[in-house]
Design a protein around this motif. Sequence first.
Motif: not given
Length: 318
Positions: A38-61
């Motif tokens: 998770g940490g290694a993958i997350g470092r590649f993501i540059e999105i200001d809104d963390i909730w957007t990241v949580v949404f798409w991560r949960s959606f794809w899972a």
Amino acid sequence: MTDPAVPLSDATAPQVSRRDERLGIALVFLSALMWSLGGAIGRFIEIDDIWTVVFWRSFWAAAFLLAFMVWRDGFRGTLQLFRGMGLPGLLVAICFATASTSFVIALAYTTVANVLLMQAGVPLLAALFAWVLFRERVALATWAAILAVIVGVAIMVSESLTGKVSPIGDGLALLIAVVFSIATVITRRFSHVRMTPATCLGTMIAAAFAASQASAFAVSPREMGFLFAFGVVNLGLGLAFFATGARLIPAAVAALIGTFEPMLGPIWVWLVHSEVPSLRTISGGAVIFVALLVHLGLEFRRQAQPQRPGVTGMPMPD
């Protein structure tokens, strides 16, 4: 001291064959391996809104877990799995949704080090819950390994404990450890219930909550690719492996193997992003690695010994 030839859990806990125990250990280890990315993958993501990241991560899972169940069991079989998970499955789903959501909020108030330190208590909490609620015995060797893991993680994060401290953040970090321990115990106790639909429901709940908090959903194709990996590889596969394997081994052992995650996480970040871990991180990781290696070695040695008549467990249902 538990006799080496007797399973760690008592008669109240589900009995499994030694082959299934080995499979459970391997699957839970794979779940920790997936989560550690998770940490290694997350470092590649540059999105200001963390909730957007949580949404798409949960959606794809959720999409991955749902597609996996449909491929394995068909549409009717998948519906039956959701219907059959009952209250135990619903509780596991709520636990995973709570943990994933609390993790994001906790990081806004406290340090990653504090969260990791709280996670080190998961094996201890799982062992205590299993013993108090179901009288599932825990071997002395497992208690020793749990203590060693807590010491190792404490060494890893000791350099950062002087960072910002918040009762809210640390309280949520403790909540993550508690709900994950509860999910582990429930999965083990109700081993006849398939928990893959429960983990899928948990990601759906997390996605729905994140959707209510996110300011935007549009991301670039590059970001979406990393979010896909973040959801499918890191979260989805990890949950699938854990839900399948944790029902085959004692709750304390499952939680103990899960501590490979905070140990391996810094290694992936180092290899992928060239962030060299500190000496204390390396030292603490070495303590964890040795403790887990010794404990797993003792487990396999115990399983290799002939079982006494009457203690051979029946294979777990598929």
